[in-house]
Design a protein around this motif. Structure first.
Motif, short mmCIF file in Angstrom:
data_model
loop_
_atom_site.label_atom_id
_atom_site.label_comp_id
_atom_site.label_asym_id
_atom_site.label_seq_id
_atom_site.Cartn_x
_atom_site.Cartn_y
_atom_site.Cartn_z
N VAL A 62 0.84 -1.20 0.00
CA VAL A 62 0.00 0.00 0.00
C VAL A 62 0.87 1.25 0.00
CG1 VAL A 62 -1.60 1.36 1.40
CG2 VAL A 62 -2.02 -1.07 1.03
N GLN B 87 2.71 1.66 -3.43
CA GLN B 87 1.81 2.09 -4.50
C GLN B 87 1.29 3.51 -4.27
OE1 GLN B 87 1.07 0.51 -7.42
NE2 GLN B 87 2.72 -0.83 -6.77
N THR B 88 1.27 3.95 -3.03
CA THR B 88 0.75 5.28 -2.72
C THR B 88 1.76 6.37 -3.02
OG1 THR B 88 -0.70 4.38 -1.03
CG2 THR B 88 -0.22 6.72 -0.89
N ARG C 162 -2.83 11.72 -1.40
CA ARG C 162 -2.95 10.29 -1.08
C ARG C 162 -2.35 9.94 0.27
NH1 ARG C 162 -0.40 7.93 -6.43
NH2 ARG C 162 0.97 9.67 -5.95
N VAL D 250 -4.26 7.99 3.26
CA VAL D 250 -3.76 6.79 3.94
C VAL D 250 -3.64 7.04 5.44
CG1 VAL D 250 -1.78 5.23 4.17
CG2 VAL D 250 -2.62 5.84 1.90
#
Length: 102
Positions: free
Chosen positions: A49, A52-53, A65, A69
């Protein structure tokens, strides 16, 4: 592509766990090691995560983003239901993007 990688990592993690238990069937893992092995899938998912963020393979992108998160992480820490976690992250990201942050 990401879902395929996630599925392969999940299967690989559980296969590695199962292989270790099959090899050492007459012995039990120490409690500390068992706890660590149980946390591996969650750690791998968190790493995916975050990767990819904030990264696209060329550079780091610190934008809305990250706040999304963080909001989702806070909701998890507060033990919110899964739907609330998703909505908190989504709403935070969308709200900051609407304000022109990222």
């Amino acid at each position: 592509m990401v879902l395929l990688a996630l599925a392969l990592l999940t299967v690989g993690t559980y296969a590695a766990k199962a292989a270790g238990l099959l090899v050492a069937t007459d012995r039990e893992l120490p409690l500390g090691l068992r706890r660590a092995v149980d946390l591996l899938p969650a750690a791998l998912l968190a790493a995916l995560v975050v990767t990819q963020t904030v990264a696209d393979g060329q550079a780091l992108h610190l934008d809305a983003r990250i706040a999304g998160v963080a909001a989702a992480g806070l909701a998890v820490w507060l033990r919110a239901p899964f739907a609330v976690v998703v909505v908190a992250g989504m709403a935070t990201t969308a709200g900051l993007r609407a304000l022109g942050v990222g």
